[in-house]
Design a protein around this motif. Structure first.
Motif, PDB file in Angstrom:
ATOM      1  N   TYR A 162       1.009  -1.071  -0.652  1.00 40.60           N
ATOM      2  CA  TYR A 162       0.010   0.199  -0.184  1.00 40.60           C
ATOM      3  C   TYR A 162       0.629   0.902  -0.183  1.00 40.60           C
ATOM      4  CZ  TYR A 162      -3.823  -2.756   1.528  1.00 40.60           C
ATOM      5  OH  TYR A 162      -4.343  -4.373   1.039  1.00 40.60           O
TER       6      TYR A 162
ATOM      7  N   PHE B  61     -10.043  -0.045  -0.624  1.00 36.90           N
ATOM      8  CA  PHE B  61     -10.077  -1.058  -0.526  1.00 36.90           C
ATOM      9  C   PHE B  61      -9.263  -2.378   0.110  1.00 36.90           C
ATOM     10  CE2 PHE B  61      -6.599  -4.021  -2.679  1.00 36.90           C
ATOM     11  CZ  PHE B  61      -7.283  -5.058  -3.230  1.00 36.90           C
ATOM     12  N   PHE B  62      -8.389  -1.594   1.424  1.00 37.37           N
ATOM     13  CA  PHE B  62      -7.928  -2.341   2.335  1.00 37.37           C
ATOM     14  C   PHE B  62      -9.274  -2.535   3.255  1.00 37.37           C
ATOM     15  CE2 PHE B  62      -6.139  -2.069   6.318  1.00 37.37           C
ATOM     16  CZ  PHE B  62      -5.790  -3.433   6.451  1.00 37.37           C
ATOM     17  N   TYR B  63     -10.439  -1.435   3.632  1.00 42.01           N
ATOM     18  CA  TYR B  63     -10.884  -2.126   5.010  1.00 42.01           C
ATOM     19  C   TYR B  63     -11.521  -3.576   4.084  1.00 42.01           C
ATOM     20  CZ  TYR B  63     -10.345   0.883   7.948  1.00 42.01           C
ATOM     21  OH  TYR B  63      -9.708   1.859   9.288  1.00 42.01           O
TER      22      TYR B  63
ATOM     23  N   LEU C 152     -11.355  -5.318   1.610  1.00 44.19           N
ATOM     24  CA  LEU C 152     -10.570  -6.898   0.867  1.00 44.19           C
ATOM     25  C   LEU C 152     -10.653  -8.260   1.757  1.00 44.19           C
ATOM     26  CD1 LEU C 152      -8.262  -7.623  -1.127  1.00 44.19           C
ATOM     27  CD2 LEU C 152      -6.406  -6.744   0.427  1.00 44.19           C
TER      28      LEU C 152
END
Length: 431
Positions: free
Chosen positions: A277, A427-429, A431
């Motif tokens: 990231y 997107f991280f949350y 994923l």
């Protein structure tokens, strides 16, 4: 190098190495001595140094156990070199003992090659050759140094090599992972990166333009770099506006890489989770910076914006003290936030930390405060960085001035970076 001994006699290989190394030293020393002293005061030619090396090898081989012949030959050589120096000093008024020291090192090559591993004696030869060739570079460097530069270096050595090992590694507050050693360790690491960026800017990229200033400044502090560039942009023309904003974005891009280094130092597990990231964030920011830089080229009149030299040194005791205080404050806040508000409160604190220096907040997470899980540390790190970028954009708008031509470029450039980082965070949350 040691594999040659399997195919050739050891004595032959050692003799060839001593001869070649001595010749190289003689060639480099002859060139420097001719420029400095001239032919009349020259101690010897490249052959002289070669013969000194061979002499050392022969005397070492004749008495490899007690070194009596080798030490006797060294004493005679030292006497001859001393007489040569006396004549040069008294008749030609030529001073300096560099040639004498190098001749003595050449004489010692034989036992070094015969008894030490290849990496060691190659390192010795390379060091001698480099320091011989870099004489004028060191002279120019010394002339550019500030009066207090050695004092600053001594301060850094003191805080890292004297104070840090003496500090106890016991918790100051029961139940909170906060020790004098951990506080000062974080301070030393951040101060070291700051000091390195200062040295690069002052001595390596001294005549650099605005873009390089943004890159190097981002290693120290993106907030400070953006504020300085915004203030200096008030004297710049409208055509230079994209260049200044591009430099600000490059400082932000380097900030991501700086946090990658810090995270790698303190927590390898967190680095493995967060590095994709942060690398993407850095690449996106650098891409936007390059786009803005290309915009300036299309409207450029051929002039290059000049940057005034920034003479302030970031390695100051008050800066280290402020960082240590912030580290303690965020450590305590993080602990009690986790106790009374859980990870939700920690997420909120990560956004709030963006209004100050986010480094202390991230570092205390990395050092295991409250045994925070790696995904939580990753999320909080990204959130704190996004929050800090938004604050930096406000600083840039403020210091640039209300009528500055930078304002639309700042809003577009940094705003685009913030939007991209928020998208990556979402997107991280999910994923």
């Amino acid at each position: 190098m040691e594999k040659l001994y399997d195919y050739l006699p050891r004595e032959l290989v050692t003799f060839l190495l001593v001869t070649v190394f001595s010749l190289l030293i003689g060639l480099s020393q002859r060139k420097i001595s001719l420029k400095r002293e001239g032919e009349t005061t020259l101690f010897g030619t490249d052959r002289t140094f070669t013969f000194i090396g061979i002499l050392g090898y022969l005397l070492y081989m004749l008495d490899p156990a007690d070194y009596r012949l080798f030490m006797g030959g060294g004493a005679v050589l030292g006497l001859l070199l001393g007489l040569n120096y006396y004549v040069k000093q008294s008749q030609y008024h030529v001073f300096g003992v560099t040639t004498i020291i190098i001749a003595l090192i050449t004489y010692c090559i034989a036992p070094i090659v015969a008894t030490q591993p290849s990496w060691f004696y190659v390192m010795v030869i390379v060091t001698v050759l480099l320091f011989t060739e870099l004489k004028h570079t060191f002279t120019e460097l010394a002339q550019r140094m500030k009066n207090d530069e050695m004092t600053t270096l001594a301060k850094f050595l003191a805080i890292s090599g004297i104070i840090l090992p003496m500090l106890p590694d016991k918790n100051l507050i029961p139940g909170i992972n906060l020790t004098p050693y951990s506080i000062w360790l974080a301070t030393v690491v951040v101060s070291g990166i700051s000091y390195l960026s200062y040295l690069l800017k002052r001595y390596v990229f001294r005549e650099s333009g605005i873009l390089v200033s943004g890159i190097v400044g981002g290693l120290y502090s993106s907030t400070a770099t953006i504020s300085v560039l915004a203030r200096k942009s008030r004297k710049a023309s409208a055509q230079d506006a994209p260049e200044y904003v591009a430099a600000m974005l490059l400082a932000v891009s380097m900030m991501f890489l700086r946090f990658l280094i810090l995270i790698g130092i303190f927590s390898w597990d967190t680095l493995l989770a967060v590095y994709p990231y942060l690398l993407i964030m850095s690449l996106v920011t650098a891409t936007v910076a390059c786009y803005l830089h290309s915009k300036r080229k299309r409207t450029d009149d051929g002039t290059q914006a000049e940057e005034e030299e920034e003479g302030s040194n970031p390695l100051e005791f008050k800066v280290a003290l402020i960082f240590a205080i912030l580290f303690v404050v965020f450590t305590i806040l993080t602990h009690y936030t986790l106790v009374y508000a859980g990870t939700g409160g920690l997420n909120l604190l990560s956004f709030v930390s963006g209004f100050s220096d986010i480094t202390p907040f991230i570092l205390n997470l990395l050092q295991g405060t409250g045994s925070v899980a790696v995904p939580v540390i990753t999320a909080c790190t990204m959130q704190a960085i996004v929050s800090n970028i938004a604050v930096n954009m406000c600083y840039a708008l403020f210091f640039a001035g209300g009528k500055s031509p930078l304002r639309p470029w700042i809003l577009r450039g940094i705003g685009c970076v913030i939007a991209a980082n928020i998208s990556l965070l979402l997107f991280f949350y999910f994923l």
